[in-house]
Design a protein around this motif. Sequence first.
Motif, short mmCIF file in Angstrom:
data_model
loop_
_atom_site.label_atom_id
_atom_site.label_comp_id
_atom_site.label_asym_id
_atom_site.label_seq_id
_atom_site.Cartn_x
_atom_site.Cartn_y
_atom_site.Cartn_z
N PHE A 1 0.83 -1.21 0.00
CA PHE A 1 0.00 0.00 0.00
C PHE A 1 0.86 1.26 0.00
CE2 PHE A 1 -2.19 3.29 2.56
CZ PHE A 1 -3.22 3.58 1.69
N MET A 2 1.95 1.23 0.74
CA MET A 2 2.82 2.41 0.82
C MET A 2 3.42 2.76 -0.56
SD MET A 2 2.37 2.87 3.98
CE MET A 2 2.17 2.05 5.56
N GLU A 3 3.87 1.72 -1.27
CA GLU A 3 4.46 1.95 -2.59
C GLU A 3 3.41 2.49 -3.55
OE1 GLU A 3 7.62 1.90 -3.44
OE2 GLU A 3 8.06 1.45 -1.34
N PHE A 4 2.20 1.97 -3.44
CA PHE A 4 1.12 2.47 -4.29
C PHE A 4 0.88 3.96 -4.04
CE2 PHE A 4 -3.35 3.69 -4.55
CZ PHE A 4 -3.62 3.43 -5.87
N CYS A 5 0.87 4.35 -2.75
CA CYS A 5 0.64 5.75 -2.40
C CYS A 5 1.76 6.64 -2.93
CB CYS A 5 0.53 5.91 -0.89
SG CYS A 5 -0.94 5.15 -0.18
N LYS A 6 3.00 6.17 -2.84
CA LYS A 6 4.13 6.97 -3.32
C LYS A 6 4.04 7.19 -4.83
CE LYS A 6 7.20 5.39 0.39
NZ LYS A 6 8.38 4.56 0.73
N GLU A 7 3.58 6.17 -5.57
CA GLU A 7 3.42 6.32 -7.01
C GLU A 7 2.23 7.23 -7.33
OE1 GLU A 7 5.41 5.29 -9.46
OE2 GLU A 7 6.76 4.66 -7.84
N ASN B 1 6.01 -2.67 5.39
CA ASN B 1 5.31 -3.35 4.30
C ASN B 1 3.89 -3.64 4.73
OD1 ASN B 1 4.34 -5.91 2.81
ND2 ASN B 1 6.06 -5.20 1.58
N LEU B 2 2.94 -3.01 4.05
CA LEU B 2 1.52 -3.19 4.36
C LEU B 2 0.78 -3.56 3.08
CD1 LEU B 2 -0.86 -2.92 6.38
CD2 LEU B 2 -1.07 -0.54 5.63
N LYS B 3 0.32 -4.81 3.00
CA LYS B 3 -0.41 -5.25 1.82
C LYS B 3 -1.80 -4.64 1.80
CE LYS B 3 2.00 -9.70 1.50
NZ LYS B 3 1.85 -11.17 1.49
N PHE C 1 -5.32 10.87 3.36
CA PHE C 1 -5.17 9.42 3.46
C PHE C 1 -6.34 8.72 2.77
CE2 PHE C 1 -6.19 5.51 5.84
CZ PHE C 1 -5.04 4.78 5.58
N LYS C 2 -7.56 9.20 3.01
CA LYS C 2 -8.73 8.60 2.38
C LYS C 2 -8.68 8.73 0.86
CE LYS C 2 -12.24 10.51 4.50
NZ LYS C 2 -13.66 10.73 4.88
N ARG C 3 -8.09 9.80 0.39
CA ARG C 3 -7.99 9.99 -1.06
C ARG C 3 -7.13 8.90 -1.69
NH1 ARG C 3 -6.62 15.71 -4.14
NH2 ARG C 3 -6.57 14.87 -6.26
N MET C 4 -6.04 8.54 -1.02
CA MET C 4 -5.16 7.48 -1.54
C MET C 4 -5.82 6.11 -1.44
SD MET C 4 -1.40 8.84 -0.23
CE MET C 4 -1.91 9.31 1.43
N VAL C 5 -6.54 5.88 -0.36
CA VAL C 5 -7.26 4.60 -0.21
C VAL C 5 -8.32 4.47 -1.29
CG1 VAL C 5 -8.78 3.26 1.29
CG2 VAL C 5 -6.81 4.44 2.27
N THR C 6 -9.05 5.55 -1.53
CA THR C 6 -10.10 5.54 -2.56
C THR C 6 -9.51 5.25 -3.93
OG1 THR C 6 -11.43 7.12 -1.30
CG2 THR C 6 -11.94 6.88 -3.63
N ALA C 7 -8.31 5.79 -4.20
CA ALA C 7 -7.66 5.52 -5.49
C ALA C 7 -7.35 4.03 -5.64
CB ALA C 7 -6.37 6.34 -5.59
N ALA C 8 -6.94 3.38 -4.55
CA ALA C 8 -6.68 1.94 -4.59
C ALA C 8 -7.96 1.15 -4.78
CB ALA C 8 -5.97 1.50 -3.30
N VAL C 9 -9.05 1.62 -4.16
CA VAL C 9 -10.35 0.97 -4.33
C VAL C 9 -10.82 1.09 -5.77
CG1 VAL C 9 -12.79 1.02 -3.67
CG2 VAL C 9 -11.03 1.31 -1.92
N ASP D 1 -9.53 -1.44 -8.01
CA ASP D 1 -9.85 -2.82 -7.60
C ASP D 1 -8.72 -3.49 -6.84
OD1 ASP D 1 -12.43 -2.83 -8.59
OD2 ASP D 1 -11.82 -3.47 -10.59
N LEU D 2 -7.82 -2.70 -6.25
CA LEU D 2 -6.75 -3.28 -5.44
C LEU D 2 -7.25 -3.54 -4.02
CD1 LEU D 2 -3.77 -1.04 -6.60
CD2 LEU D 2 -4.45 -3.27 -7.46
N ILE D 3 -8.27 -2.79 -3.62
CA ILE D 3 -8.95 -3.00 -2.35
C ILE D 3 -10.42 -3.18 -2.67
CG2 ILE D 3 -9.53 -2.03 -0.09
CD1 ILE D 3 -6.97 -0.41 -0.21
#
Length: 283
Positions: free
Chosen positions: A123-129, A167-169, A201-209, A212-214
């Motif tokens: 998740f951290m790497e995804f946020c950095k990208e 490392n947080l999946k 933080f919620k903005r990055m989580v929403t981007a992962a959702v 379809d990563l979450i």
Amino acid sequence: MAKIESRKKQNPKLQQSELSDGRASLYLEYYLGRTETPVLDENGQQVYYTTGAMAGKPKYQIKHSRKKENLNLYIWLHPRSQQERVQNKNTLALAEKIRFEREQTFLEDREGYRLRKEMDEDFMEFCKEFIKMPSLTKYTRITLKHGLQKFMDFLAATPRYALYKNNLKMTQLTVDMIAAYVEYLKENGTGDGPKIYFRMFKRMVTAAVDKDLIKKNPCRGFVLKNDNMTLQKEILLPEEIQQLVATHFEGERTEIHRAFIFGLYTGIRWCDTVSLTHANVDF
């Protein structure tokens, strides 16, 4: 009553969901595998079985991952005429054809393994990208970085979650973790800070959702609000502003004095003031 036949080894499986109008909606259910998350105690240490055949072995929380695809096809639950029965038969035949085609694609592309791999991304790497996206403004990127760093500080400072600080999946980002993070922000921040950090933080989580990563947004239902009974920032009174504007002293730096006055009357921040150039002026 109309009922579809589903075999255990089929992937995806054809399923139905009953509707209030006497019909059933058909959809496909994919099985994407399972994930194992270590069960930790309050101090962040691995929990082990103490009794039974598993005594001495580490505990894991098993989570099965599935995905649904709506086919926009419908059948009658209780067909009353020959026409409705024929319609059911043709609709089920079409749905099975689609299911078979999806199954072949699923096996050829190994989509299930690909999706599973993506869900195991850090998740951290995804946020950095995500922060590097050129469509974001400089201010947004800076604020997102602060939001991510605050979450990483929370992981490091919380014994239960310190295991995930490096490392947080995606699958390990749980509702309980978000609840603990919200409490951490409340206890370790004042003013607008906690609200802004959580919003980023919620903005990055929403981007992962959205990618379809979450599968389910763990931040849903959590909101951070300011305490309206407290003054968030100290504000200068008009007479205090006039006194500061009129105050001069030997050796003062006039450009700093002008920049300060400019900030008072425009609300612009110092970090933005220092980067202003003539090209920024809209004449």
